[in-house]
Design a protein around this motif. Structure first.
Motif, PDB file in Angstrom:
ATOM      1  N   ARG A 156       0.832  -1.194   0.000  1.00 38.66           N
ATOM      2  CA  ARG A 156       0.000   0.000   0.000  1.00 38.66           C
ATOM      3  C   ARG A 156       0.870   1.249   0.000  1.00 38.66           C
ATOM      4  O   ARG A 156       1.793   1.371   0.809  1.00 38.66           O
ATOM      5  CB  ARG A 156      -0.926   0.002   1.210  1.00 38.66           C
ATOM      6  N   ALA A 157       0.547   2.162  -0.888  1.00 42.14           N
ATOM      7  CA  ALA A 157       1.393   3.346  -1.056  1.00 42.14           C
ATOM      8  C   ALA A 157       0.647   4.634  -0.698  1.00 42.14           C
ATOM      9  O   ALA A 157       0.903   5.241   0.344  1.00 42.14           O
ATOM     10  CB  ALA A 157       1.904   3.417  -2.494  1.00 42.14           C
ATOM     11  N   GLN A 158      -0.296   5.066  -1.526  1.00 46.70           N
ATOM     12  CA  GLN A 158      -1.089   6.264  -1.281  1.00 46.70           C
ATOM     13  C   GLN A 158      -2.536   5.991  -1.648  1.00 46.70           C
ATOM     14  O   GLN A 158      -2.812   5.143  -2.499  1.00 46.70           O
ATOM     15  CB  GLN A 158      -0.586   7.436  -2.138  1.00 46.70           C
ATOM     16  N   PRO A 159      -3.457   6.722  -1.036  1.00 50.71           N
ATOM     17  CA  PRO A 159      -4.858   6.565  -1.426  1.00 50.71           C
ATOM     18  C   PRO A 159      -5.099   7.138  -2.823  1.00 50.71           C
ATOM     19  O   PRO A 159      -4.530   8.176  -3.184  1.00 50.71           O
ATOM     20  CB  PRO A 159      -5.621   7.352  -0.357  1.00 50.71           C
ATOM     21  N   VAL A 160      -5.910   6.454  -3.598  1.00 48.83           N
ATOM     22  CA  VAL A 160      -6.281   6.903  -4.949  1.00 48.83           C
ATOM     23  C   VAL A 160      -7.760   6.608  -5.162  1.00 48.83           C
ATOM     24  O   VAL A 160      -8.388   5.901  -4.374  1.00 48.83           O
ATOM     25  CB  VAL A 160      -5.456   6.194  -6.040  1.00 48.83           C
ATOM     26  N   ARG A 161      -8.300   7.136  -6.225  1.00 50.32           N
ATOM     27  CA  ARG A 161      -9.656   6.787  -6.619  1.00 50.32           C
ATOM     28  C   ARG A 161      -9.634   5.496  -7.441  1.00 50.32           C
ATOM     29  O   ARG A 161      -8.692   5.241  -8.190  1.00 50.32           O
ATOM     30  CB  ARG A 161     -10.276   7.903  -7.464  1.00 50.32           C
ATOM     31  N   TRP A 162     -10.704   4.689  -7.286  1.00 46.01           N
ATOM     32  CA  TRP A 162     -10.862   3.533  -8.177  1.00 46.01           C
ATOM     33  C   TRP A 162     -10.764   3.991  -9.625  1.00 46.01           C
ATOM     34  O   TRP A 162     -10.142   3.327 -10.456  1.00 46.01           O
ATOM     35  CB  TRP A 162     -12.208   2.836  -7.940  1.00 46.01           C
ATOM     36  N   SER A 163     -11.363   5.131  -9.907  1.00 49.52           N
ATOM     37  CA  SER A 163     -11.375   5.660 -11.272  1.00 49.52           C
ATOM     38  C   SER A 163      -9.964   5.866 -11.792  1.00 49.52           C
ATOM     39  O   SER A 163      -9.674   5.584 -12.965  1.00 49.52           O
ATOM     40  CB  SER A 163     -12.135   6.986 -11.308  1.00 49.52           C
ATOM     41  N   HIS A 164      -9.096   6.369 -10.935  1.00 47.88           N
ATOM     42  CA  HIS A 164      -7.719   6.617 -11.351  1.00 47.88           C
ATOM     43  C   HIS A 164      -7.022   5.300 -11.675  1.00 47.88           C
ATOM     44  O   HIS A 164      -6.272   5.208 -12.654  1.00 47.88           O
ATOM     45  CB  HIS A 164      -6.977   7.353 -10.242  1.00 47.88           C
ATOM     46  N   GLY A 435      -3.168  13.490 -12.033  1.00 52.30           N
ATOM     47  CA  GLY A 435      -3.295  13.075 -10.646  1.00 52.30           C
ATOM     48  C   GLY A 435      -4.616  12.383 -10.369  1.00 52.30           C
ATOM     49  O   GLY A 435      -5.443  12.174 -11.263  1.00 52.30           O
ATOM     50  N   THR A 436      -4.829  12.051  -9.088  1.00 53.55           N
ATOM     51  CA  THR A 436      -6.001  11.262  -8.706  1.00 53.55           C
ATOM     52  C   THR A 436      -7.125  12.090  -8.124  1.00 53.55           C
ATOM     53  O   THR A 436      -8.151  11.539  -7.715  1.00 53.55           O
ATOM     54  CB  THR A 436      -5.581  10.152  -7.716  1.00 53.55           C
ATOM     55  N   ALA A 437      -6.974  13.426  -8.076  1.00 53.22           N
ATOM     56  CA  ALA A 437      -8.049  14.290  -7.606  1.00 53.22           C
ATOM     57  C   ALA A 437      -9.247  14.204  -8.543  1.00 53.22           C
ATOM     58  O   ALA A 437      -9.119  13.825  -9.710  1.00 53.22           O
ATOM     59  CB  ALA A 437      -7.562  15.728  -7.511  1.00 53.22           C
ATOM     60  N   TYR A 438     -10.414  14.580  -8.031  1.00 54.66           N
ATOM     61  CA  TYR A 438     -11.645  14.506  -8.830  1.00 54.66           C
ATOM     62  C   TYR A 438     -11.490  15.255 -10.149  1.00 54.66           C
ATOM     63  O   TYR A 438     -11.819  14.714 -11.221  1.00 54.66           O
ATOM     64  CB  TYR A 438     -12.802  15.097  -8.022  1.00 54.66           C
ATOM     65  N   SER A 439     -10.989  16.486 -10.080  1.00 57.90           N
ATOM     66  CA  SER A 439     -10.869  17.300 -11.296  1.00 57.90           C
ATOM     67  C   SER A 439      -9.897  16.671 -12.292  1.00 57.90           C
ATOM     68  O   SER A 439     -10.123  16.708 -13.507  1.00 57.90           O
ATOM     69  CB  SER A 439     -10.416  18.713 -10.946  1.00 57.90           C
ATOM     70  N   SER A 440      -8.833  16.074 -11.788  1.00 45.23           N
ATOM     71  CA  SER A 440      -7.840  15.464 -12.664  1.00 45.23           C
ATOM     72  C   SER A 440      -8.390  14.200 -13.325  1.00 45.23           C
ATOM     73  O   SER A 440      -8.124  13.936 -14.509  1.00 45.23           O
ATOM     74  CB  SER A 440      -6.566  15.133 -11.884  1.00 45.23           C
ATOM     75  N   VAL A 441      -9.147  13.415 -12.560  1.00 46.32           N
ATOM     76  CA  VAL A 441      -9.754  12.210 -13.130  1.00 46.32           C
ATOM     77  C   VAL A 441     -10.786  12.595 -14.182  1.00 46.32           C
ATOM     78  O   VAL A 441     -10.859  11.978 -15.252  1.00 46.32           O
ATOM     79  CB  VAL A 441     -10.383  11.356 -12.018  1.00 46.32           C
ATOM     80  N   MET A 442     -11.574  13.620 -13.904  1.00 49.63           N
ATOM     81  CA  MET A 442     -12.565  14.063 -14.882  1.00 49.63           C
ATOM     82  C   MET A 442     -11.887  14.586 -16.147  1.00 49.63           C
ATOM     83  O   MET A 442     -12.413  14.427 -17.262  1.00 49.63           O
ATOM     84  CB  MET A 442     -13.463  15.135 -14.270  1.00 49.63           C
ATOM     85  N   GLU A 443     -10.718  15.188 -15.993  1.00 47.08           N
ATOM     86  CA  GLU A 443      -9.955  15.640 -17.157  1.00 47.08           C
ATOM     87  C   GLU A 443      -9.541  14.434 -18.007  1.00 47.08           C
ATOM     88  O   GLU A 443      -9.628  14.461 -19.238  1.00 47.08           O
ATOM     89  CB  GLU A 443      -8.723  16.428 -16.727  1.00 47.08           C
ATOM     90  N   GLN A 444      -9.104  13.353 -17.341  1.00 47.63           N
ATOM     91  CA  GLN A 444      -8.734  12.134 -18.070  1.00 47.63           C
ATOM     92  C   GLN A 444      -9.929  11.580 -18.841  1.00 47.63           C
ATOM     93  O   GLN A 444      -9.809  11.200 -20.017  1.00 47.63           O
ATOM     94  CB  GLN A 444      -8.241  11.063 -17.095  1.00 47.63           C
ATOM     95  N   ILE A 445     -11.061  11.518 -18.159  1.00 42.82           N
ATOM     96  CA  ILE A 445     -12.273  10.987 -18.795  1.00 42.82           C
ATOM     97  C   ILE A 445     -12.639  11.816 -20.015  1.00 42.82           C
ATOM     98  O   ILE A 445     -12.956  11.276 -21.083  1.00 42.82           O
ATOM     99  CB  ILE A 445     -13.436  10.962 -17.779  1.00 42.82           C
ATOM    100  N   ASP A 446     -12.575  13.126 -19.869  1.00 44.35           N
ATOM    101  CA  ASP A 446     -12.910  14.020 -20.979  1.00 44.35           C
ATOM    102  C   ASP A 446     -11.960  13.821 -22.153  1.00 44.35           C
ATOM    103  O   ASP A 446     -12.391  13.753 -23.313  1.00 44.35           O
ATOM    104  CB  ASP A 446     -12.873  15.473 -20.497  1.00 44.35           C
ATOM    105  N   LEU A 447     -10.666  13.700 -21.863  1.00 41.60           N
ATOM    106  CA  LEU A 447      -9.674  13.512 -22.930  1.00 41.60           C
ATOM    107  C   LEU A 447      -9.881  12.190 -23.652  1.00 41.60           C
ATOM    108  O   LEU A 447      -9.784  12.116 -24.882  1.00 41.60           O
ATOM    109  CB  LEU A 447      -8.264  13.587 -22.350  1.00 41.60           C
ATOM    110  N   LEU A 448     -10.165  11.139 -22.903  1.00 39.31           N
ATOM    111  CA  LEU A 448     -10.371   9.829 -23.521  1.00 39.31           C
ATOM    112  C   LEU A 448     -11.644   9.810 -24.367  1.00 39.31           C
ATOM    113  O   LEU A 448     -11.673   9.210 -25.444  1.00 39.31           O
ATOM    114  CB  LEU A 448     -10.426   8.740 -22.452  1.00 39.31           C
ATOM    115  N   LYS A 449     -12.684  10.478 -23.884  1.00 34.71           N
ATOM    116  CA  LYS A 449     -13.918  10.549 -24.662  1.00 34.71           C
ATOM    117  C   LYS A 449     -13.688  11.310 -25.975  1.00 34.71           C
ATOM    118  O   LYS A 449     -14.184  10.906 -27.037  1.00 34.71           O
ATOM    119  CB  LYS A 449     -15.022  11.224 -23.853  1.00 34.71           C
ATOM    120  N   LYS A 450     -12.954  12.398 -25.909  1.00 36.82           N
ATOM    121  CA  LYS A 450     -12.662  13.170 -27.117  1.00 36.82           C
ATOM    122  C   LYS A 450     -11.809  12.355 -28.080  1.00 36.82           C
ATOM    123  O   LYS A 450     -12.006  12.418 -29.302  1.00 36.82           O
ATOM    124  CB  LYS A 450     -11.959  14.475 -26.747  1.00 36.82           C
TER     125      LYS A 450
END
Length: 458
Positions: A156-164, A435-450
């Motif tokens: 175990r290293a650091q907490p992350v989101r499942w999404s990340h 990163g694993t913050a909400y805004s950063s994960v949403m940025e990843q999702i947006d980029l992948l969708k585009k």
């Protein structure tokens, strides 16, 4: 097709290993389509007349219909898809069929057929790869608030989101898809018109043939054209690389599915049972996907070993290419389909994920807290590590160290540390891109969708 200078029959043992019809018959459409275009090129070059051309085209269409209807008959002496189609064409239209092969060799014919087959079929893998990315995006959106430990060295290293976590695998696949698109362009080079090795003596328009068949260019060296199988080697490597990524995803999910972790549950649709243990639900789908990587790597390595000592132009050793190509294609298709279904039906246990977090994983956050108060990073790293070690010695957790213990380590630790021991805040402060913050994960999702919209669904 080739027996004019022979006065003895082929040995049965050689005939058996020489025949490839059971493998390459799946290229019947490509062989016929390329033959139609070649017949047109011969007619345009005044090599065959219009009447023969019409007979050939109509005959080839009839042969194609027989393949599609399952009524084609394969004779014992049919070596490969080319000999079946040529024999059957002659049975249907007579002597005119003998003109079709003028200037053409099975060397440039098979090189054309296999490239054309790949151009027609490999896009299916691109769509399946995109489909797996889509279900990963869907899982990340539905479980955006699920926190879990992130691991290095399986510790175990650091907490992350499942999404990340799940999107980390999606980015591997995005790169795989981009590489596959590059590979398809490199495959779209037409060898037809190269003859056996030296070229074609008739004024056929190779660029016109390439355009009609959907190729982007033509080969510029006939010796290279008939002996080049780099495009298959590249595809087999792609399968081994993508297969490795899929194996790593499978391994993570297998581990998270164990009773000891319990982060996820694999649906019954993608599990199997035990012949002895009634309670068992085994993630066999994921295990088979993990094992598929070994076959991809084996085919890639084996084919490179075949190529490494071949002399120039065509050699019969190359006949093995389609066996490895079709095996890898079929297995990759099924592997992606299984993983799409597995991820799509995966159940995430948010409580088990969160319960696996402990304040020890916030030691890095304590380091950041000290840095923000002016302590150089290396000193802050040492202080936080020392605090963790003392907590271990005292059989407690780092957040429960006494003020006296903290002050003995560093004066800055005498301050109120309650803001440090917060998993949600620890995740949210990692908000830089990637990163694993909400805004950063949403940025990843947006980029992948585009990316999906512009590169796959365009």
């Amino acid at each position: 097709m080739w027996g004019g200078c022979f006065n003895q029959d082929t040995a049965s043992s050689l005939a058996e290993i020489n025949a490839s019809i059971n493998i390459d018959k799946r290229m019947f459409k490509e062989d016929i389509d390329a033959s139609k275009i070649y017949a047109k090129a011969l007619m345009m070059a005044d090599v065959i007349n219009g009447d023969d051309y019409k007979l050939i085209i109509d005959g080839l269409q009839e042969v194609k219909s027989e393949w599609e209807n399952g009524t084609i008959l394969i004779c014992p002496k049919d070596e490969d898809i080319h000999s079946v189609n040529e024999r059957r064409l002659r049975e249907l239209i007579g002597e005119a069929a003998d003109r079709l092969h003028t200037g053409r060799s099975r060397n440039d014919q098979v090189a054309t057929d296999v490239r054309l087959w790949m151009l027609n079929n490999i896009p299916q893998l691109l769509n399946l790869t995109a489909g797996l990315i889509e279900v990963m995006i869907d899982s990340s959106e539905k479980n955006i608030d699920v926190l879990m430990p992130g691991y290095t060295h399986l510790k175990r290293a650091q907490p992350v989101r499942w999404s990340h976590f799940i999107l980390s695998h999606a980015w591997y696949l995005r790169d795989d898809a981009d590489l596959l698109k590059v590979f398809l362009k490199r495959t779209a080079v037409l060898p037809l018109g190269s003859g056996a090795l030296a070229g074609n003596p008739f004024p056929i328009d190779r660029r016109a043939m390439a355009k009609e068949l959907g190729f982007l260019d033509i080969t510029m060296n006939s010796m290279n054209a008939v002996g080049n199988r780099d495009f298959i080697a590249e595809f087999l490597f792609w399968c081994s690389l993508c297969g490795t990524h899929l194996s790593r995803l499978s391994e993570d999910l297998i581990i998270f599915n164990t009773d000891e972790f319990g982060f996820v549950s694999v649906s019954q649709q993608f599990s199997t049972g035990s012949s002895l243990l009634p309670q068992k639900r085994n993630p066999d789908g994921l295990e088979l996907c993990r094992s598929a990587a070994a076959q991809f790597i084996g085919n890639s390595t084996g084919f490179l070993a075949t190529l490494k000592s071949l002399p120039s132009t065509y050699n019969k050793d190359l006949q093995i290419d389609k066996k490895m190509l079709f095996e890898s294609f079929d297995l990759m298709s099924k592997t992606l389909e299984v993983l799409i279904g597995t991820v799509q039906t995966l159940i995430i246990d948010a409580k088990r994920c969160f319960a696996a977090l402990n304040v020890g994983q916030l030691t890095t956050r304590l380091t950041y807290w000290l840095v923000k108060r002016g302590l150089p990073f290396r000193q802050a790293h040492h202080v936080a590590g020392r605090a963790f070690a003392i907590a271990e010695e005292k059989n407690t957790s780092i957040d429960l160290l006494s003020e006296e213990d903290r002050l003995n380590i560093c004066d800055l630790l005498g301050d109120d540390l309650s803001e440090v021991w917060n998993f949600e805040a620890a995740v949210e402060e990692l908000e830089t891109s990637g990163g694993t913050a909400y805004s950063s994960v949403m940025e990843q999702i947006d980029l992948l969708k585009k990316w999906l919209q512009s590169e796959i669904k365009e």
